[in-house]
Design a protein around this motif. Sequence first.
Motif, PDB file in Angstrom:
ATOM      1  N   LYS A  60      16.026   0.624   0.883  1.00  0.00           N
ATOM      2  CA  LYS A  60      15.123   1.619   0.316  1.00  0.00           C
ATOM      3  C   LYS A  60      15.177   1.547  -1.214  1.00  0.00           C
ATOM      4  N   LEU A  61      14.020   1.751  -1.828  1.00  0.00           N
ATOM      5  CA  LEU A  61      13.941   1.823  -3.284  1.00  0.00           C
ATOM      6  C   LEU A  61      14.556   3.133  -3.740  1.00  0.00           C
ATOM      7  N   ILE A  62      15.476   3.083  -4.732  1.00  0.00           N
ATOM      8  CA  ILE A  62      16.144   4.301  -5.186  1.00  0.00           C
ATOM      9  C   ILE A  62      15.936   4.575  -6.673  1.00  0.00           C
ATOM     10  N   ALA A  63      15.579   3.558  -7.459  1.00  0.00           N
ATOM     11  CA  ALA A  63      15.467   3.792  -8.900  1.00  0.00           C
ATOM     12  C   ALA A  63      14.629   2.717  -9.576  1.00  0.00           C
ATOM     13  N   LEU A  64      14.003   3.115 -10.689  1.00  0.00           N
ATOM     14  CA  LEU A  64      13.282   2.191 -11.560  1.00  0.00           C
ATOM     15  C   LEU A  64      13.735   2.445 -12.990  1.00  0.00           C
ATOM     16  N   ALA A  65      13.979   1.390 -13.739  1.00  0.00           N
ATOM     17  CA  ALA A  65      14.233   1.490 -15.173  1.00  0.00           C
ATOM     18  C   ALA A  65      13.103   0.743 -15.859  1.00  0.00           C
ATOM     19  N   LYS A  90       0.839  -1.196   0.000  1.00  0.00           N
ATOM     20  CA  LYS A  90       0.000   0.000   0.000  1.00  0.00           C
ATOM     21  C   LYS A  90       0.879   1.253   0.000  1.00  0.00           C
ATOM     22  N   SER A  91       0.274   2.364  -0.400  1.00  0.00           N
ATOM     23  CA  SER A  91       1.043   3.599  -0.609  1.00  0.00           C
ATOM     24  C   SER A  91       1.832   4.034   0.625  1.00  0.00           C
ATOM     25  N   LYS A  92       1.221   3.969   1.812  1.00  0.00           N
ATOM     26  CA  LYS A  92       1.912   4.406   3.024  1.00  0.00           C
ATOM     27  C   LYS A  92       3.136   3.548   3.305  1.00  0.00           C
ATOM     28  N   ALA A  93       2.994   2.248   3.088  1.00  0.00           N
ATOM     29  CA  ALA A  93       4.120   1.336   3.313  1.00  0.00           C
ATOM     30  C   ALA A  93       5.204   1.569   2.262  1.00  0.00           C
ATOM     31  N   LEU A  94       4.798   1.780   1.013  1.00  0.00           N
ATOM     32  CA  LEU A  94       5.773   2.048  -0.044  1.00  0.00           C
ATOM     33  C   LEU A  94       6.558   3.316   0.256  1.00  0.00           C
ATOM     34  N   LEU A  95       5.872   4.313   0.785  1.00  0.00           N
ATOM     35  CA  LEU A  95       6.521   5.580   1.118  1.00  0.00           C
ATOM     36  C   LEU A  95       7.649   5.358   2.118  1.00  0.00           C
ATOM     37  N   LEU A  96       7.425   4.494   3.098  1.00  0.00           N
ATOM     38  CA  LEU A  96       8.441   4.200   4.112  1.00  0.00           C
ATOM     39  C   LEU A  96       9.617   3.436   3.527  1.00  0.00           C
ATOM     40  N   ASN A  97       9.373   2.707   2.442  1.00  0.00           N
ATOM     41  CA  ASN A  97      10.415   1.884   1.845  1.00  0.00           C
ATOM     42  C   ASN A  97      11.091   2.552   0.653  1.00  0.00           C
ATOM     43  N   CYS A  98      10.854   3.853   0.489  1.00  0.00           N
ATOM     44  CA  CYS A  98      11.490   4.611  -0.583  1.00  0.00           C
ATOM     45  C   CYS A  98      12.552   5.550  -0.021  1.00  0.00           C
ATOM     46  N   PHE A  99      13.605   5.772  -0.803  1.00  0.00           N
ATOM     47  CA  PHE A  99      14.615   6.756  -0.453  1.00  0.00           C
ATOM     48  C   PHE A  99      14.011   8.155  -0.632  1.00  0.00           C
TER      49      PHE A  99
END
Length: 364
Positions: free
Chosen positions: A351-356, A235-244
């Motif tokens: 933490k997630l830092i990039a997507l290609a 979910k968006s809130k959890a993704l936010l915590l796992n993003c740089f």
Amino acid sequence: MMVSGIMMLAKAQKAENWYRYYDAKKDTYGYKDAQRKIKISARFTGITPTSTFKNIIAVTEGRTNKSYYLLKNGQKVAKDSLYVWDMTYDCEQEGKIRFRDRVTDRVGFLDNNGKVVIPAVYNDARPFYNGLSLVIHNGKRICADGTPYKADLCEHWSWNGITALINNRGEIIADSVDITAIENLNWFSCKIVDSVADTTLYTSFKTKKGKYYTFINYQKEFTNWLYNQFFINLKSKALLLNCFDEIIIERVWKQTLRKTYSKAAFIREYGALLQKKMAAVKQGQVEVTIIKEELNAFTYSKQFKPFYTDCGEPNIARYPSFDVITSHYDGNHQLSYQEHFSFLKTGNGYKLIALALNPGYNSL
């Protein structure tokens, strides 16, 4: 000064770091202190990666083209014994720097005063991490194709020898280490135990005294986190915590290859897409490969500076990064495209830092 009859001694001050600066007119560099006072004029050139001068550095003088190790008092040491790998000088790590004896063709370590602290008895050695270094001994150079090394015929080569683990005194504590087991180790998680640890998360080496040096394996740790924590809540809130704090998106916008987003902006624009793609990975709907990567200084901004060493290299010993690569095939089972989801270990976890993304992506 006397206090209650006891002499109060001043604490020894920590050596002040100096920092590299560049003189564009001379195309050379020197070093300044934290107050930006010049300590060494800009007269060096060459291949040193050292941005922070702690105690000892390798330099090349632009005027004379002479190379040597330099101390802050101006003393030049090991003038004919610099350690060079991949056209780059070594940097001080945990108060030691490598040197190669040109007569014996062996590697050892100098301390931060330029004194030999570990004699040159190894074919090669890695820097010290948490008081431990991996070395090769009883080895020979071989070409990439396995044939005997010849300098004029072998452009790419490696050492074929025995890998061992040594301590700060140069003592071999674990010999004949499996070369395939040494990658992705968290050296700072080392524990000495009586038996092999759980292999789902740890890698262990048996010592000469019968104990085991046990380390967390970063790739096992990351894979466990990805499937058992990251995928549990998309979910968006959890993704936010796992993003740089910032996320890089690579795809094609007219003539632009990549854009940088704050994590909040990223979630707004790409959160639903990320949820969809990660759910497909979680459910086994796409082919997945996880590989260890390194940060690219040309791609990642100043926010990532804490994740580099004083030598300007990615600090993979403490902050490894991993790519989750998804492969997509057409109706004929031919590879159509791949997408990359990059994660970095930070002080607060991965933490997630990039997507290609697929260059053809336009919408969900």
